[in-house]
Write a protein that holds these residues in place. Structure first.
Motif, PDB file in Angstrom:
ATOM      1  N   ALA A   1      34.103  37.844  -5.261  1.00 30.48           N
ATOM      2  CA  ALA A   1      33.768  39.264  -5.349  1.00 30.48           C
ATOM      3  C   ALA A   1      32.425  39.541  -4.692  1.00 30.48           C
ATOM      4  CB  ALA A   1      33.735  39.702  -6.806  1.00 30.48           C
ATOM      5  N   MET A   2      32.295  40.729  -4.137  1.00 33.04           N
ATOM      6  CA  MET A   2      30.992  41.169  -3.633  1.00 33.04           C
ATOM      7  C   MET A   2      30.889  42.679  -3.794  1.00 33.04           C
ATOM      8  SD  MET A   2      31.001  41.383   0.506  1.00 33.04           S
ATOM      9  CE  MET A   2      29.512  42.370   0.357  1.00 33.04           C
ATOM     10  N   ALA A   3      29.654  43.156  -3.910  1.00 28.58           N
ATOM     11  CA  ALA A   3      29.381  44.581  -4.023  1.00 28.58           C
ATOM     12  C   ALA A   3      27.981  44.837  -3.481  1.00 28.58           C
ATOM     13  CB  ALA A   3      29.501  45.053  -5.472  1.00 28.58           C
ATOM     14  N   ILE A   4      27.699  46.092  -3.203  1.00 27.66           N
ATOM     15  CA  ILE A   4      26.388  46.486  -2.692  1.00 27.66           C
ATOM     16  C   ILE A   4      25.475  46.865  -3.849  1.00 27.66           C
ATOM     17  CG2 ILE A   4      25.148  48.288  -1.419  1.00 27.66           C
ATOM     18  CD1 ILE A   4      26.367  46.230   0.393  1.00 27.66           C
ATOM     19  N   MET A   5      24.232  46.381  -3.797  1.00 24.00           N
ATOM     20  CA  MET A   5      23.204  46.804  -4.743  1.00 24.00           C
ATOM     21  C   MET A   5      22.035  47.374  -3.944  1.00 24.00           C
ATOM     22  SD  MET A   5      21.135  44.738  -7.754  1.00 24.00           S
ATOM     23  CE  MET A   5      22.468  44.856  -8.948  1.00 24.00           C
ATOM     24  N   TYR A   6      21.859  48.681  -4.035  1.00 25.33           N
ATOM     25  CA  TYR A   6      20.714  49.323  -3.385  1.00 25.33           C
ATOM     26  C   TYR A   6      19.464  49.093  -4.229  1.00 25.33           C
ATOM     27  CZ  TYR A   6      23.606  51.770   0.043  1.00 25.33           C
ATOM     28  OH  TYR A   6      24.447  52.074   1.086  1.00 25.33           O
TER      29      TYR A   6
ATOM     30  N   HIS B   1      27.373  29.179   1.214  1.00 28.67           N
ATOM     31  CA  HIS B   1      27.034  29.763  -0.086  1.00 28.67           C
ATOM     32  C   HIS B   1      28.274  30.250  -0.824  1.00 28.67           C
ATOM     33  CE1 HIS B   1      22.569  30.631   1.152  1.00 28.67           C
ATOM     34  NE2 HIS B   1      22.817  29.350   0.933  1.00 28.67           N
ATOM     35  N   PHE B   2      29.168  30.932  -0.119  1.00 28.68           N
ATOM     36  CA  PHE B   2      30.384  31.422  -0.770  1.00 28.68           C
ATOM     37  C   PHE B   2      31.354  30.286  -1.066  1.00 28.68           C
ATOM     38  CE2 PHE B   2      28.619  35.431   0.477  1.00 28.68           C
ATOM     39  CZ  PHE B   2      29.140  36.348  -0.423  1.00 28.68           C
TER      40      PHE B   2
ATOM     41  N   ALA C   1      32.852  35.818   4.492  1.00 23.07           N
ATOM     42  CA  ALA C   1      32.887  34.655   3.603  1.00 23.07           C
ATOM     43  C   ALA C   1      33.492  35.009   2.243  1.00 23.07           C
ATOM     44  CB  ALA C   1      31.478  34.088   3.424  1.00 23.07           C
ATOM     45  N   ALA C   2      33.188  36.207   1.740  1.00 18.77           N
ATOM     46  CA  ALA C   2      33.755  36.630   0.457  1.00 18.77           C
ATOM     47  C   ALA C   2      35.272  36.709   0.542  1.00 18.77           C
ATOM     48  CB  ALA C   2      33.177  37.984   0.051  1.00 18.77           C
ATOM     49  N   SER C   3      35.768  37.239   1.641  1.00 18.86           N
ATOM     50  CA  SER C   3      37.217  37.331   1.838  1.00 18.86           C
ATOM     51  C   SER C   3      37.832  35.949   1.997  1.00 18.86           C
ATOM     52  CB  SER C   3      37.513  38.197   3.060  1.00 18.86           C
ATOM     53  OG  SER C   3      38.903  38.327   3.273  1.00 18.86           O
TER      54      SER C   3
END
Length: 435
Positions: free
Chosen positions: A157-162, A110-111, A150-152
């Motif tokens: 970019a990646m971030a957390i969404m609660y 996916h990444f 995988a993002a690295s």
């Protein structure tokens, strides 16, 4: 001069407090490939798909069976290293197969697609029902670990969404999310990734999103679930804070009408945050004449409000919507047709993307990367989904004959136009012409 112990203690205490923010910088790596959301197109990433035989303890699988299924689109599984048999059959009689989000190779693929097509990154959905569990669900943690790696690796970019889904009407508040953020920072090093750090920041601060605030159909009251305390923790805690908070709200958040609670407290919460994200899924449709004009005007008015209140703004776009199969058992008296908000071969998606960019949006959120449940996925989806024997039962949407990577490609083209690397065009680009 007489010695005054209280002054001495006060000066020492103030000195310690002044030193605390410096300590907090050890938790969040200031160096990232993505110091600002502006100029980026990020997508939501569910990562909740499990398959029979994937090694998890899951007993229910989204793909279900011919009598009951929770998805409306079928993924193109031709490039996955690991897939699993399902109860469905392809037109040629072969068993239809599905992937599992838990497999490391799934996140890697996916990444890799994100990098290949120019999708800047994703918000990893972290549901309240998952965050509340002590000891943390191993499968959900594994999905997150795989995404971090995988993002690295692919420099996305990646971030957390609660996502507040799962929060009960009484007896629960956001305290569990505070503890979960500590866990993610300490144990998973979410904001200080090993290798290349790609955690998304806004103006040098790690972005943490909270989605599901202000929707009237939610069982909880935003006034009594400790949202203000959670926001304050993320922004100001001397060890785990220093974050930029994104708030996911209803589409009519500004006017407090329609799909939004009529409570000005929502505006108080938004003003405590850094970015606001209105949820536009199912709020616009290509079936209404000039509905994109309404979308454009909403964005322009939203941006004006945000500028006046010193808050950043990110509009939501989506490629279409379909939840026929889900509605068959969730809303049996109101079963929806397949493709109730049609994709029109990508034209509707491009209308949303180009309208948002043309209206002045500095960044974009796509719903979603992998959401085949509600038919909003932009990742590779099959144009030849499984066939079913019952014409009144489960049915899947196709891609209108477009290639499985069509929406990934369109997203990459839109990103170039958002960053003004290419001129903005309002007509969907022709892939055969674009070089």
């Amino acid at each position: 001069m007489r010695f005054k112990p209280w002054r001495y203690c006060l000066s020492i205490g103030l000195g310690l407090l002044a030193a605390l923010p410096a300590f907090s910088q050890k938790k969040h790596n200031k160096n990232t490939l993505f110091p600002n959301y502006k100029g980026l197109i990020m997508a939501g990433y569910q990562g909740w798909f499990r398959a029979e035989g994937d090694g998890t303890q899951a007993t229910r699988f989204s793909y279900g069976n011919e009598q009951r299924s929770g998805i409306d689109m079928w993924p193109d599984i031709s490039e996955y290293k690991q897939t699993y048999p399902t109860p469905f059959k392809q037109a040629d009689g072969k068993t239809a197969r599905f992937f599992s989000s838990v497999d490391k190779s799934t996140a890697d693929l996916h990444f890799q697609w994100m990098q290949q097509y120019g999708v800047d990154g994703v918000f990893m959905q972290r549901f309240f029902s998952t965050a509340r569990e002590k000891g943390h669900r191993k499968d959900a943690v594994q999905v997150l670990k795989n995404a971090i790696d995988a993002a690295s690796k692919y420099k996305r970019a990646m971030a957390i969404m609660y996502d507040l889904s799962g929060l009960k009407a009484s007896g629960e508040d956001c305290s569990a999310l505070i503890e979960d953020w500590k866990y993610l920072v300490d144990e998973l090093k979410i904001t200080n990734m090993p290798g290349t750090n790609t955690y998304l920041q806004q103006n040098g601060k790690p972005v943490v999103a909270i989605w599901g605030v202000g929707f009237p159909d939610r069982p909880y009251n935003v006034r009594n679930i400790g949202l203000d305390r959670f926001i304050d923790f993320l922004k100001n805690d001397p060890v785990y804070g220093g974050c930029a908070v994104l708030l996911g709200v209803p589409n009519s958040w500004r006017t407090l009408r329609g799909d939004c609670i009529n409570d000005p407290y929502l505006h108080e919460l938004i003003k405590q945050c850094d970015i606001v994200l209105p949820w536009s899924v199912q709020r616009y449709t290509p079936l209404l004449h000039n509905d994109m004009d309404r979308y454009r005007d909403d964005i322009i008015d939203d941006l004006q409000w945000c500028r006046a209140n010193n808050i950043d703004y990110v509009p939501c776009v989506y490629p279409g919507f379909s939840w026929h199969n889900l509605s068959r058992y969730e809303f049996p008296d109101d079963v929806k047709p397949v493709g109730s908000i049609p994709r029109q071969g990508g034209r509707y998606y491009w209308q949303m993307l180009s309208t948002a960019i043309g209206a002045g949006a500095p960044m974009i959120y796509v719903a979603m990367f992998d959401e085949v449940n509600e038919g909003t996925a932009i990742f590779k989806v099959s144009n030849t989904p499984p066939v079913t024997s019952n014409p009144q039962g489960v049915a899947f949407a196709d891609l209108d004959g477009k290639p499985s990577d069509h929406y990934l490609w369109l997203t990459g083209e839109a990103g170039k136009m958002l960053r003004k690397e290419k001129p903005l065009v309002f007509k969907m680009p022709d892939r055969q012409v674009v070089k």
